[in-house]
Design a protein around this motif. Structure first.
Motif, mmCIF file in Angstrom:
data_model
loop_
_atom_site.group_PDB
_atom_site.id
_atom_site.type_symbol
_atom_site.label_atom_id
_atom_site.label_comp_id
_atom_site.label_asym_id
_atom_site.label_seq_id
_atom_site.Cartn_x
_atom_site.Cartn_y
_atom_site.Cartn_z
ATOM 1 N N MET A 19 -26.467 -62.218 -74.217
ATOM 2 C CA MET A 19 -26.503 -63.672 -74.344
ATOM 3 C C MET A 19 -26.246 -64.249 -72.956
ATOM 4 S SD MET A 19 -24.590 -64.777 -77.901
ATOM 5 C CE MET A 19 -22.972 -64.168 -77.478
ATOM 6 N N THR A 20 -26.751 -65.440 -72.742
ATOM 7 C CA THR A 20 -26.539 -66.134 -71.476
ATOM 8 C C THR A 20 -25.412 -67.136 -71.647
ATOM 9 O OG1 THR A 20 -28.871 -65.881 -70.912
ATOM 10 C CG2 THR A 20 -27.627 -67.549 -69.702
ATOM 11 N N GLY A 21 -24.401 -67.033 -70.780
ATOM 12 C CA GLY A 21 -23.276 -67.956 -70.834
ATOM 13 C C GLY A 21 -23.716 -69.372 -70.491
ATOM 14 N N ASP A 22 -23.148 -70.329 -71.197
ATOM 15 C CA ASP A 22 -23.483 -71.731 -70.973
ATOM 16 C C ASP A 22 -22.181 -72.508 -70.833
ATOM 17 O OD1 ASP A 22 -24.792 -74.164 -70.794
ATOM 18 O OD2 ASP A 22 -25.017 -74.378 -72.959
ATOM 19 N N GLY A 23 -21.853 -72.900 -69.626
ATOM 20 C CA GLY A 23 -20.630 -73.654 -69.393
ATOM 21 C C GLY A 23 -19.811 -73.032 -68.275
ATOM 22 N N HIS A 24 -18.818 -73.764 -67.864
ATOM 23 C CA HIS A 24 -18.002 -73.369 -66.711
ATOM 24 C C HIS A 24 -16.577 -72.984 -67.106
ATOM 25 C CE1 HIS A 24 -21.210 -74.847 -64.113
ATOM 26 N NE2 HIS A 24 -21.329 -75.839 -64.975
ATOM 27 N N CYS A 25 -16.283 -72.864 -68.394
ATOM 28 C CA CYS A 25 -14.898 -72.711 -68.847
ATOM 29 C C CYS A 25 -14.287 -71.355 -68.519
ATOM 30 C CB CYS A 25 -14.783 -72.999 -70.340
ATOM 31 S SG CYS A 25 -15.590 -71.790 -71.372
ATOM 32 N N ILE A 97 -6.535 -66.556 -81.613
ATOM 33 C CA ILE A 97 -6.132 -67.367 -80.465
ATOM 34 C C ILE A 97 -6.904 -66.873 -79.249
ATOM 35 C CG2 ILE A 97 -4.224 -68.134 -79.005
ATOM 36 C CD1 ILE A 97 -2.357 -67.464 -81.381
ATOM 37 N N VAL A 98 -7.557 -67.812 -78.558
ATOM 38 C CA VAL A 98 -8.344 -67.489 -77.369
ATOM 39 C C VAL A 98 -7.997 -68.468 -76.262
ATOM 40 C CG1 VAL A 98 -10.262 -66.462 -78.671
ATOM 41 C CG2 VAL A 98 -10.287 -68.910 -78.145
ATOM 42 N N GLU A 99 -8.430 -68.133 -75.057
ATOM 43 C CA GLU A 99 -8.192 -69.048 -73.952
ATOM 44 C C GLU A 99 -9.457 -69.247 -73.144
ATOM 45 O OE1 GLU A 99 -5.498 -67.728 -70.875
ATOM 46 O OE2 GLU A 99 -6.205 -65.667 -71.040
ATOM 47 N N MET A 100 -9.510 -70.394 -72.511
ATOM 48 C CA MET A 100 -10.512 -70.674 -71.503
ATOM 49 C C MET A 100 -9.766 -70.861 -70.186
ATOM 50 S SD MET A 100 -11.751 -74.318 -73.069
ATOM 51 C CE MET A 100 -12.052 -75.371 -71.680
ATOM 52 N N ASN A 102 -11.051 -72.677 -67.278
ATOM 53 C CA ASN A 102 -11.417 -73.812 -66.432
ATOM 54 C C ASN A 102 -11.891 -74.986 -67.294
ATOM 55 O OD1 ASN A 102 -12.086 -75.323 -64.172
ATOM 56 N ND2 ASN A 102 -14.075 -74.348 -63.951
ATOM 57 N N PRO A 103 -11.028 -75.904 -67.691
ATOM 58 C CA PRO A 103 -9.605 -75.964 -67.389
ATOM 59 C C PRO A 103 -8.840 -74.991 -68.282
ATOM 60 C CG PRO A 103 -10.186 -77.798 -68.800
ATOM 61 C CD PRO A 103 -11.469 -77.062 -68.490
ATOM 62 N N ALA A 104 -7.658 -74.592 -67.857
ATOM 63 C CA ALA A 104 -6.835 -73.676 -68.644
ATOM 64 C C ALA A 104 -6.489 -74.339 -69.976
ATOM 65 C CB ALA A 104 -5.571 -73.322 -67.871
ATOM 66 N N ARG A 105 -6.835 -73.656 -71.065
ATOM 67 C CA ARG A 105 -6.624 -74.240 -72.389
ATOM 68 C C ARG A 105 -6.572 -73.125 -73.421
ATOM 69 N NH1 ARG A 105 -10.814 -78.257 -75.348
ATOM 70 N NH2 ARG A 105 -9.597 -78.571 -77.221
ATOM 71 N N ILE A 106 -5.729 -73.274 -74.419
ATOM 72 C CA ILE A 106 -5.611 -72.327 -75.527
ATOM 73 C C ILE A 106 -6.276 -72.943 -76.753
ATOM 74 C CG2 ILE A 106 -3.996 -71.090 -77.032
ATOM 75 C CD1 ILE A 106 -3.849 -70.131 -74.152
ATOM 76 N N LEU A 107 -7.081 -72.139 -77.464
ATOM 77 C CA LEU A 107 -7.745 -72.589 -78.693
ATOM 78 C C LEU A 107 -7.314 -71.680 -79.837
ATOM 79 C CD1 LEU A 107 -11.338 -72.936 -77.213
ATOM 80 C CD2 LEU A 107 -9.652 -74.756 -77.501
ATOM 81 N N GLN A 108 -7.181 -72.257 -81.018
ATOM 82 C CA GLN A 108 -6.756 -71.506 -82.184
ATOM 83 C C GLN A 108 -7.737 -71.755 -83.324
ATOM 84 O OE1 GLN A 108 -2.702 -72.258 -83.285
ATOM 85 N NE2 GLN A 108 -2.850 -71.106 -85.188
ATOM 86 N N PHE A 109 -8.085 -70.676 -84.044
ATOM 87 C CA PHE A 109 -9.008 -70.761 -85.173
ATOM 88 C C PHE A 109 -8.431 -69.985 -86.348
ATOM 89 C CE2 PHE A 109 -11.528 -70.802 -81.303
ATOM 90 C CZ PHE A 109 -12.340 -71.907 -81.479
#
Length: 150
Positions: A19-25, A97-100, A102-109
């Motif tokens: 897959m091709t990444g889309d975004g700068h995170c 729980i995952v992280e990105m 740029n900007p540093a951020r935690i996501l939860q699902f």
């Protein structure tokens, strides 16, 4: 991913795919537009980059249904083949729980909001040939795999 929605189940994908990444995170580790290699079967662990396949009903219109992030915590790979095999007891709720970066951020699902998680093996090696396939090609390959297993 340049395509915002996903028209089949992640279990229908080939064992390895691109897959091709889309975004700068995830920059500067993974770059926007970079081709990334994924495995449907490899075991992922804390710290791995992964593709998270969100259920369409939990995807905001206009957002990507597939996210590429760094895994902090999540159920074992086997959870996605048959979630009924996993019994959650006590007061611990299952979570992904995952992280990105740029900007540093935690996501939860909640895992019930996802179709699966696949491990990112990294950027496609230089010189490795890749080709585009249609949704129909993916479905036909999945049908052929099911017939082989029958």
């Amino acid at each position: 991913m340049s395509k915002l929605t996903f028209d089949y189940h992640p279990s229908e994908l080939p064992d390895t795919y691109v897959m091709t990444g889309d975004g700068h995170c995830l920059e500067p580790v993974l770059m926007h537009g970079q081709k990334l290699l994924f495995s449907r079967e490899d075991r992922y662990k804390h710290g791995d980059f992964v593709a998270i396949f969100k259920r369409r009903e939990f995807t905001v219109p206009g957002d990507h249904q597939i996210l590429i992030k760094r895994l902090i915590a999540g159920p074992r790979v086997e959870y996605w083949t048959d979630p009924r095999n996993f019994v959650w007891t006590g007061n611990v709720e299952p979570t992904v729980i995952v992280e990105m970066l740029n900007p540093a951020r935690i996501l939860q699902f909640h895992p019930d909001h996802l179709l699966g998680i696949h491990k990112c093996l990294g950027p496609v090696p230089a010189g490795m040939p890749t080709h585009k396939v249609t949704d129909d090609d993916v479905r036909e390959q999945a049908r052929a795999r099911r017939l082989e297993l029958a």
